[in-house]
Design a protein around this motif. Structure first.
Motif, PDB file in Angstrom:
ATOM      1  N   ALA A 162     -17.836-112.798  87.289  1.00  0.00           N
ATOM      2  CA  ALA A 162     -19.667-112.844  86.621  1.00  0.00           C
ATOM      3  C   ALA A 162     -19.472-111.832  85.896  1.00  0.00           C
ATOM      4  O   ALA A 162     -19.173-110.662  85.988  1.00  0.00           O
ATOM      5  N   ILE A 163     -20.536-111.359  84.130  1.00  0.00           N
ATOM      6  CA  ILE A 163     -20.192-110.485  83.644  1.00  0.00           C
ATOM      7  C   ILE A 163     -21.596-109.978  84.217  1.00  0.00           C
ATOM      8  O   ILE A 163     -22.430-110.847  84.050  1.00  0.00           O
ATOM      9  N   ALA A 164     -21.494-108.937  84.598  1.00  0.00           N
ATOM     10  CA  ALA A 164     -23.604-108.401  84.347  1.00  0.00           C
ATOM     11  C   ALA A 164     -23.784-108.166  83.147  1.00  0.00           C
ATOM     12  O   ALA A 164     -23.253-107.884  81.993  1.00  0.00           O
ATOM     13  N   PRO A 165     -25.679-108.135  83.349  1.00  0.00           N
ATOM     14  CA  PRO A 165     -26.346-108.302  82.180  1.00  0.00           C
ATOM     15  C   PRO A 165     -25.657-106.448  81.110  1.00  0.00           C
ATOM     16  O   PRO A 165     -25.896-107.524  79.795  1.00  0.00           O
ATOM     17  N   GLY A 166     -25.701-105.642  81.499  1.00  0.00           N
ATOM     18  CA  GLY A 166     -25.137-104.528  80.755  1.00  0.00           C
ATOM     19  C   GLY A 166     -24.339-104.561  80.105  1.00  0.00           C
ATOM     20  O   GLY A 166     -23.487-103.645  79.234  1.00  0.00           O
TER      21      GLY A 166
ATOM     22  N   ARG B 227     -24.594-119.154  73.878  1.00  0.00           N
ATOM     23  CA  ARG B 227     -25.028-118.249  74.566  1.00  0.00           C
ATOM     24  C   ARG B 227     -25.212-117.029  74.260  1.00  0.00           C
ATOM     25  O   ARG B 227     -25.987-116.566  74.616  1.00  0.00           O
ATOM     26  N   GLY B 228     -24.724-116.334  73.223  1.00  0.00           N
ATOM     27  CA  GLY B 228     -25.749-114.898  72.905  1.00  0.00           C
ATOM     28  C   GLY B 228     -27.044-115.550  72.760  1.00  0.00           C
ATOM     29  O   GLY B 228     -27.963-114.300  73.273  1.00  0.00           O
ATOM     30  N   ILE B 229     -27.844-116.649  72.443  1.00  0.00           N
ATOM     31  CA  ILE B 229     -28.889-116.374  71.793  1.00  0.00           C
ATOM     32  C   ILE B 229     -30.014-116.282  72.523  1.00  0.00           C
ATOM     33  O   ILE B 229     -30.985-115.728  73.351  1.00  0.00           O
ATOM     34  N   VAL B 230     -29.033-117.704  73.980  1.00  0.00           N
ATOM     35  CA  VAL B 230     -29.730-118.242  75.242  1.00  0.00           C
ATOM     36  C   VAL B 230     -29.792-116.821  76.200  1.00  0.00           C
ATOM     37  O   VAL B 230     -30.543-115.860  76.765  1.00  0.00           O
ATOM     38  N   ALA B 231     -28.790-116.061  76.418  1.00  0.00           N
ATOM     39  CA  ALA B 231     -28.516-114.858  76.807  1.00  0.00           C
ATOM     40  C   ALA B 231     -29.526-113.645  76.336  1.00  0.00           C
ATOM     41  O   ALA B 231     -30.651-112.642  76.972  1.00  0.00           O
ATOM     42  N   ASN B 232     -29.598-113.114  75.074  1.00  0.00           N
ATOM     43  CA  ASN B 232     -30.358-112.117  74.699  1.00  0.00           C
ATOM     44  C   ASN B 232     -30.742-112.205  73.029  1.00  0.00           C
ATOM     45  O   ASN B 232     -29.399-112.326  71.717  1.00  0.00           O
TER      46      ASN B 232
ATOM     47  N   THR C 267     -37.663-112.508  67.220  1.00  0.00           N
ATOM     48  CA  THR C 267     -38.094-113.769  67.616  1.00  0.00           C
ATOM     49  C   THR C 267     -38.781-113.182  68.646  1.00  0.00           C
ATOM     50  O   THR C 267     -39.168-112.050  69.095  1.00  0.00           O
ATOM     51  N   MET C 268     -39.778-113.968  69.131  1.00  0.00           N
ATOM     52  CA  MET C 268     -39.895-114.366  70.246  1.00  0.00           C
ATOM     53  C   MET C 268     -39.710-114.401  71.353  1.00  0.00           C
ATOM     54  O   MET C 268     -40.550-114.226  72.478  1.00  0.00           O
ATOM     55  N   MET C 269     -38.704-115.364  71.357  1.00  0.00           N
ATOM     56  CA  MET C 269     -37.919-115.610  72.779  1.00  0.00           C
ATOM     57  C   MET C 269     -37.443-114.594  73.582  1.00  0.00           C
ATOM     58  O   MET C 269     -36.973-113.846  73.294  1.00  0.00           O
ATOM     59  N   PRO C 270     -37.425-114.679  74.842  1.00  0.00           N
ATOM     60  CA  PRO C 270     -37.329-113.481  75.796  1.00  0.00           C
ATOM     61  C   PRO C 270     -36.007-113.477  75.880  1.00  0.00           C
ATOM     62  O   PRO C 270     -34.909-114.235  75.447  1.00  0.00           O
ATOM     63  N   SER C 271     -35.827-112.494  76.665  1.00  0.00           N
ATOM     64  CA  SER C 271     -34.317-112.017  76.756  1.00  0.00           C
ATOM     65  C   SER C 271     -33.910-112.030  78.451  1.00  0.00           C
ATOM     66  O   SER C 271     -34.633-111.872  78.974  1.00  0.00           O
ATOM     67  N   PHE C 272     -33.261-113.574  77.982  1.00  0.00           N
ATOM     68  CA  PHE C 272     -32.953-114.374  79.857  1.00  0.00           C
ATOM     69  C   PHE C 272     -31.838-113.362  80.556  1.00  0.00           C
ATOM     70  O   PHE C 272     -32.173-113.625  81.865  1.00  0.00           O
ATOM     71  N   TYR C 273     -30.955-112.905  79.965  1.00  0.00           N
ATOM     72  CA  TYR C 273     -29.681-112.341  80.456  1.00  0.00           C
ATOM     73  C   TYR C 273     -29.868-110.675  80.505  1.00  0.00           C
ATOM     74  O   TYR C 273     -29.099-109.909  79.965  1.00  0.00           O
TER      75      TYR C 273
END
Length: 155
Positions: free
Chosen positions: A22-26, A95-100, A108-114
């Protein structure tokens, strides 16, 4: 007994390697907003991703419309419809859009999920105190599951 120990050891090693990948968020590598590497090293489950999309942890239908999610009649109109999203974006881009999403769309107003850093004055719930630890909104598995589900949404 010896066979049971070997099976347990192999199982433990397999489970450990799944968690180790698993890749950490940072540590997520964005390239023009896209993330080519799986966050878990394993394919996502579209059925589980569908659960996150609805009123689950992701709550994507609060902003987006998804015709496939007919059990949720009151869907959002803030973000674009997700119908046909797999025809507009590839897996790495999704994947990039969903993560951040801010990595691809800065306004964008979309939250950063990861994401766990770079916030301005995050609070600790509704206590009025500064956050001591920040967790991403979605786990790496949930991100991969959502991406797998989004890849099923074709015109």
């Amino acid at each position: 007994m010896k066979r049971t120990c070997v099976i347990l050891a192999v199982t433990a090693l397999g489970a450990g390697s799944a968690f180790a990948q698993a890749i950490a968020p940072g540590e997520v590598a964005y390239e023009d907003g896209a993330v080519s590497a799986s966050l878990t090293g394993a394919p996502g489950d579209p059925a589980e991703g569908r659960k996150v999309m609805n009123r689950g942890a992701g709550n994507c239908v609060a902003c987006h419309q998804v015709t496939d999610l007919t059990e949720y009649p009151f869907q959002g109109e803030v973000g674009p419809t997700l119908d046909g999203v797999a025809d507009r974006w590839d897996e790495a881009q999704l994947r990039g859009i969903v993560a951040n999403a801010k990595m691809m769309f800065p306004d964008t107003m979309m939250p950063s999920f990861y994401k766990v850093d770079g916030f301005i004055r995050p609070g600790d719930g509704y206590t009025g105190k500064a956050a001591t630890e920040i967790h991403p909104l979605l786990t790496p598995e949930q991100i991969e599951n959502v991406v797998a589900y989004l890849l099923t949404l074709k015109e």
